[in-house]
Design an enzyme around this catalytic site. Structure first.
Site, PDB file in Angstrom:
ATOM      1  N   TRP A 147       0.917  -1.218  -0.157  1.00 28.85           N
ATOM      2  CA  TRP A 147      -0.052   0.137  -0.181  1.00 28.85           C
ATOM      3  C   TRP A 147       0.666   1.236  -0.036  1.00 28.85           C
ATOM      4  CZ3 TRP A 147       1.787   2.676   4.205  1.00 28.85           C
ATOM      5  CH2 TRP A 147       2.350   1.627   5.038  1.00 28.85           C
ATOM      6  N   ASN A 148       2.176   1.112   0.503  1.00 28.98           N
ATOM      7  CA  ASN A 148       2.746   2.332   0.428  1.00 28.98           C
ATOM      8  C   ASN A 148       3.229   3.275  -0.816  1.00 28.98           C
ATOM      9  OD1 ASN A 148       4.841   0.401   0.022  1.00 28.98           O
ATOM     10  ND2 ASN A 148       6.287   1.161   1.654  1.00 28.98           N
ATOM     11  N   LYS A 171      -2.634  -8.622  -7.602  1.00 28.03           N
ATOM     12  CA  LYS A 171      -3.586  -8.362  -6.548  1.00 28.03           C
ATOM     13  C   LYS A 171      -2.860  -7.210  -5.751  1.00 28.03           C
ATOM     14  CE  LYS A 171      -3.138  -9.549  -2.346  1.00 28.03           C
ATOM     15  NZ  LYS A 171      -3.629  -8.259  -1.703  1.00 28.03           N
ATOM     16  N   PRO A 172      -3.525  -5.911  -5.548  1.00 23.52           N
ATOM     17  CA  PRO A 172      -2.945  -5.000  -4.917  1.00 23.52           C
ATOM     18  C   PRO A 172      -3.063  -4.846  -3.399  1.00 23.52           C
ATOM     19  CG  PRO A 172      -5.050  -4.227  -5.966  1.00 23.52           C
ATOM     20  CD  PRO A 172      -4.870  -5.783  -6.376  1.00 23.52           C
ATOM     21  N   GLY A 225       6.742  -6.509  -0.501  1.00 25.87           N
ATOM     22  CA  GLY A 225       5.877  -6.487   0.788  1.00 25.87           C
ATOM     23  C   GLY A 225       6.944  -6.946   1.844  1.00 25.87           C
ATOM     24  N   SER A 226       6.185  -7.298   2.956  1.00 23.77           N
ATOM     25  CA  SER A 226       7.169  -7.766   4.240  1.00 23.77           C
ATOM     26  C   SER A 226       7.872  -8.875   3.798  1.00 23.77           C
ATOM     27  CB  SER A 226       6.369  -7.759   5.178  1.00 23.77           C
ATOM     28  OG  SER A 226       5.292  -8.738   5.166  1.00 23.77           O
ATOM     29  N   GLU A 247      10.797  -8.075  -3.521  1.00 23.75           N
ATOM     30  CA  GLU A 247      11.211  -6.805  -2.913  1.00 23.75           C
ATOM     31  C   GLU A 247      10.790  -6.658  -1.592  1.00 23.75           C
ATOM     32  OE1 GLU A 247      13.400  -4.985  -4.559  1.00 23.75           O
ATOM     33  OE2 GLU A 247      13.309  -5.648  -6.522  1.00 23.75           O
ATOM     34  N   LEU A 248      11.538  -6.939  -0.561  1.00 26.21           N
ATOM     35  CA  LEU A 248      11.091  -7.149   0.569  1.00 26.21           C
ATOM     36  C   LEU A 248      11.499  -5.977   1.740  1.00 26.21           C
ATOM     37  CD1 LEU A 248      11.707 -11.224   0.729  1.00 26.21           C
ATOM     38  CD2 LEU A 248       9.654  -9.717   0.090  1.00 26.21           C
TER      39      LEU A 248
HETATM   40  P1  NAD Z   1       2.688  -6.802   3.545  1.00 24.13           P
HETATM   41  O1  NAD Z   1       3.712  -8.195   3.241  1.00 24.13           O
HETATM   42  O2  NAD Z   1       1.711  -7.204   4.787  1.00 24.13           O
HETATM   43  O3  NAD Z   1       1.727  -6.636   2.188  1.00 24.13           O
HETATM   44  C1  NAD Z   1       2.113  -6.653   0.864  1.00 24.13           C
HETATM   45  C2  NAD Z   1       1.083  -7.363   0.160  1.00 24.13           C
HETATM   46  O4  NAD Z   1       1.093  -8.840   0.563  1.00 24.13           O
HETATM   47  C3  NAD Z   1      -0.279  -6.774   0.160  1.00 24.13           C
HETATM   48  O5  NAD Z   1      -0.797  -7.023  -1.102  1.00 24.13           O
HETATM   49  C4  NAD Z   1      -0.873  -7.628   1.252  1.00 24.13           C
HETATM   50  O6  NAD Z   1      -2.189  -8.030   0.771  1.00 24.13           O
HETATM   51  C5  NAD Z   1      -0.183  -9.090   0.780  1.00 24.13           C
HETATM   52  N1  NAD Z   1      -0.257 -10.362   1.641  1.00 24.13           N
HETATM   53  C6  NAD Z   1      -0.419 -10.229   3.104  1.00 24.13           C
HETATM   54  N2  NAD Z   1      -0.407 -11.349   3.574  1.00 24.13           N
HETATM   55  C7  NAD Z   1      -0.169 -12.278   2.522  1.00 24.13           C
HETATM   56  C8  NAD Z   1      -0.256 -13.709   2.419  1.00 24.13           C
HETATM   57  N3  NAD Z   1      -0.232 -14.666   3.702  1.00 24.13           N
HETATM   58  N4  NAD Z   1       0.081 -14.231   1.330  1.00 24.13           N
HETATM   59  C9  NAD Z   1      -0.011 -13.411   0.238  1.00 24.13           C
HETATM   60  N5  NAD Z   1      -0.088 -12.190   0.157  1.00 24.13           N
HETATM   61  C10 NAD Z   1      -0.360 -11.639   1.465  1.00 24.13           C
HETATM   62  O7  NAD Z   1       3.311  -5.524   3.450  1.00 24.13           O
HETATM   63  P2  NAD Z   1       2.816  -3.915   3.699  1.00 24.13           P
HETATM   64  O8  NAD Z   1       2.406  -3.616   4.976  1.00 24.13           O
HETATM   65  O9  NAD Z   1       1.647  -4.064   2.774  1.00 24.13           O
HETATM   66  O10 NAD Z   1       4.093  -3.111   3.053  1.00 24.13           O
HETATM   67  C11 NAD Z   1       4.917  -2.989   3.959  1.00 24.13           C
HETATM   68  C12 NAD Z   1       6.160  -3.748   3.763  1.00 24.13           C
HETATM   69  O11 NAD Z   1       6.684  -3.882   2.347  1.00 24.13           O
HETATM   70  C13 NAD Z   1       7.413  -3.240   4.474  1.00 24.13           C
HETATM   71  O12 NAD Z   1       8.046  -4.458   5.013  1.00 24.13           O
HETATM   72  C14 NAD Z   1       8.275  -2.615   3.248  1.00 24.13           C
HETATM   73  O13 NAD Z   1       9.701  -2.609   3.718  1.00 24.13           O
HETATM   74  C15 NAD Z   1       7.969  -3.644   2.117  1.00 24.13           C
HETATM   75  N6  NAD Z   1       8.251  -2.786   0.856  1.00 24.13           N
HETATM   76  C16 NAD Z   1       9.228  -3.165   0.144  1.00 24.13           C
HETATM   77  C17 NAD Z   1       9.419  -2.480  -1.116  1.00 24.13           C
HETATM   78  C18 NAD Z   1      10.734  -2.723  -1.874  1.00 24.13           C
HETATM   79  O14 NAD Z   1      10.875  -2.560  -3.025  1.00 24.13           O
HETATM   80  N7  NAD Z   1      11.461  -3.646  -1.474  1.00 24.13           N
HETATM   81  C19 NAD Z   1       8.838  -1.388  -1.524  1.00 24.13           C
HETATM   82  C20 NAD Z   1       7.790  -1.099  -0.826  1.00 24.13           C
HETATM   83  C21 NAD Z   1       7.632  -1.796   0.531  1.00 24.13           C
END
Ligand code: NAD
Length: 478
Positions: A147-148, A171-172, A225-226, A247-248
């Site tokens: 989302w960021n 999937k966003p 994401g995370s 990209e974590l």
């Molecule tokens: P998140 O991992 O909670 O969610 C990211 C995505 O994953 C969302 O679309 C979410 O719906 C999905 N998701 C959540 N649980 C899931 C599961 N069990 N299986 C499959 N998909 C699932 O992260 P967030 O809170 O949305 O974003 C913040 C994180 O993203 C931070 O850790 C940040 O550092 C990272 N991030 C990394 C980059 C990069 O380029 N390395 C860029 C932006 C954000």
């Protein structure tokens, strides 16, 4: 509401049964978005697979032109897209405009790279035989985005995929599906076949993640994401041996050496730490400041941070918006409070802000130690935690003491030190005397537990291409 708002997202709304998208600045409902069941996503994936061969069979110039048209439409709708972005993710409008430009830059860049997927002719090992290496699209790809950066994460993944001749299903984040839907609508207007780029919002991310990772048709999964979710997806993708780009999370050090230009370092810290209220994977998570210049650096930083305008990002001049949700706010509170009770000192801020339920006051803490949770975990909030260090070796040791390896920053005017530290930092990206390093022309990505693969740059295309080696025998003599 932006003027063109309904038209750009109308195809994705479901007022009766949809998923609520809330404005994090006010808590108000912005829209209800249609969600896709597993069965529906399966159909979308199969339609993408059916359409992608025709897309790949088009000339590279044709795909380049469709992407260029998409880029032009994104720029034409700059204001509407920036407003949608601010409404759903909360960042100040000026930052949303900057994100829009960054997002668009990937579409422009990969419209150009579409025509550069060159293969090779390799000098042969035997007469009468020739070796040809071509680059072929990976196939149908899937992506999951956070989302960021709700605009840029869609284009950074889909533009290279489409340029390479792949189809992409995304999937966003549940929090920010509207930016993605608006980009999808503009792609369709640009003549990109609907089945080639699909946005499939869902309120069950675990189900969709598993479906993407185990689906026999999907050949590549791209995730931002995370780290925790990335590890889960990697394990799931192993079952069908998919290519993966991850990209974590990060834990970026921002190092200020005593020979640094302190004014420049403060300027850089304001961007690297407080952009998007600290909610960036490349955000400075630990400010390592040499003891000899700490007083001056902290004084100047405090003046700037105390003057930041906190409020609804749609209002003119706001610099710090809300955090994405209450859980994020609680995490920032928990890490800050734990640091304070563990011996850190509060220089400014340090609590919730009265601009609204999800706002946190820009904060500076000094006396943070590397063993504190705030130095080990992503803060994802407007809190600068300052760790003192004694010398170069000390700084490098602290900086690398993390399983993450995404972005790093340091400030020095000593060329020898710049070269040494650049080499010593175990990070995918290093910014020297700069606070912002994202650009479409350079490879973005991390090492260690921050991820796999690179996005942007000419290397970004290779993530969506496979090498095919052909040996042509029997060529004989003429
Ligand atoms: P998140 O991992 O909670 O969610 C990211 C995505 O994953 C969302 O679309 C979410 O719906 C999905 N998701 C959540 N649980 C899931 C599961 N069990 N299986 C499959 N998909 C699932 O992260 P967030 O809170 O949305 O974003 C913040 C994180 O993203 C931070 O850790 C940040 O550092 C990272 N991030 C990394 C980059 C990069 O380029 N390395 C860029 C932006 C954000």
């Amino acid at each position: 509401m932006p003027q063109d708002y309904p038209a750009l997202i109308a195809h994705g709304l479901d007022d009766a049964h949809g998923m609520a998208v809330l404005n994090p600045a006010t808590g108000e409902l912005i829209a209800s978005v249609k969600t896709y069941s597993g069965g529906e996503i399966d159909q979308v994936i199969r339609a993408a697979e059916a359409a992608r061969k025709d897309w790949a069979a088009e000339t590279a110039k044709f795909r380049a032109n469709r992407l260029r048209d998409w880029f032009d439409l994104i720029i034409e709708h700059r204001e509407q897209l920036a407003e949608i972005c601010t409404l759903e993710c909360g960042k100040p409008l000026a930052e949303a405009r900057a994100e829009l430009d960054y997002a668009a830059s990937f579409v422009e860049w990969f419209s150009e790279e579409a025509r550069r997927a060159y293969g090779e002719v390799v000098p042969s090992f035997a007469s009468g035989k020739a070796i040809v290496v071509t680059k072929e699209p990976v196939g149908t790809c899937a992506a999951i985005t956070p989302w960021n950066f709700p605009l840029a994460m869609i284009t950074r993944k889909s533009a290279p995929a489409l340029a390479a001749g792949c189809a992409m299903v995304i999937k966003p984040s549940e929090a920010t599906p509207l930016s993605a839907l608006a980009l999808e609508a503009l792609a369709a207007r640009a003549g990109i076949p609907a089945a080639i780029l699909r946005i499939v919002p869902s309120d069950d991310p675990a189900e969709v993640g598993k479906l993407f990772c185990t689906h026999p048709v999907i050949r590549k999964i791209s995730f931002t994401g995370s780290t925790a979710v990335g590890k889960l997806l990697l394990a799931q993708a192993g079952s069908t041996v998919k290519k993966a780009c991850m990209e974590l999370g990060g834990n970026a050090p921002f190092i200020v050496f005593e020979d640094a230009d302190i004014d420049a370092a403060v300027e850089g810290a304001m961007i690297a730490k407080y952009r998007n209220a600290g909610q960036a994977c490349i955000g400075a998570n630990r400010l390592l400041v040499q003891r000899t210049v700490q007083g001056r650096f902290v004084k100047q930083l405090t003046e700037r941070v105390s003057a930041l305008k906190v409020g609804n990002g749609m209002e003119q001049g706001m610099q710090i918006g809300p955090l994405i949700n209450d859980k994020a706010l609680q995490k920032v509170e928990m890490l800050t409070d734990a640091a304070l009770s563990g011996g850190a000192t509060r220089v400014c801020g340090g609590g919730r802000h009265n601009a609204g339920a999800q706002f946190y006051t820009p904060t500076i803490l000094t006396g943070v130690r590397q063993d504190m949770a705030i130095a080990q975990q992503e803060i994802f909030g407007p809190v600068a935690s300052i760790i003192p260090f004694d010398d170069e070796a000390d700084a490098i040791r602290i900086a690398n003491d993390t399983p993450y390896g995404l972005a790093s920053y340091f400030y020095t005017t000593d060329l020898g030190r710049a070269w040494r530290v650049m080499g010593a930092l175990e990070y995918g990206m290093v910014a020297v005397n700069e606070g912002l390093l994202g650009t479409e022309v350079a490879p973005f990505g991390g090492v260690k537990e921050s991820g796999l693969g690179r996005e942007g740059s000419r290397h970004g295309m290779d993530e969506y291409l496979e090498l095919k080696y052909a040996l042509l025998g029997g060529l004989g003599a003429g």
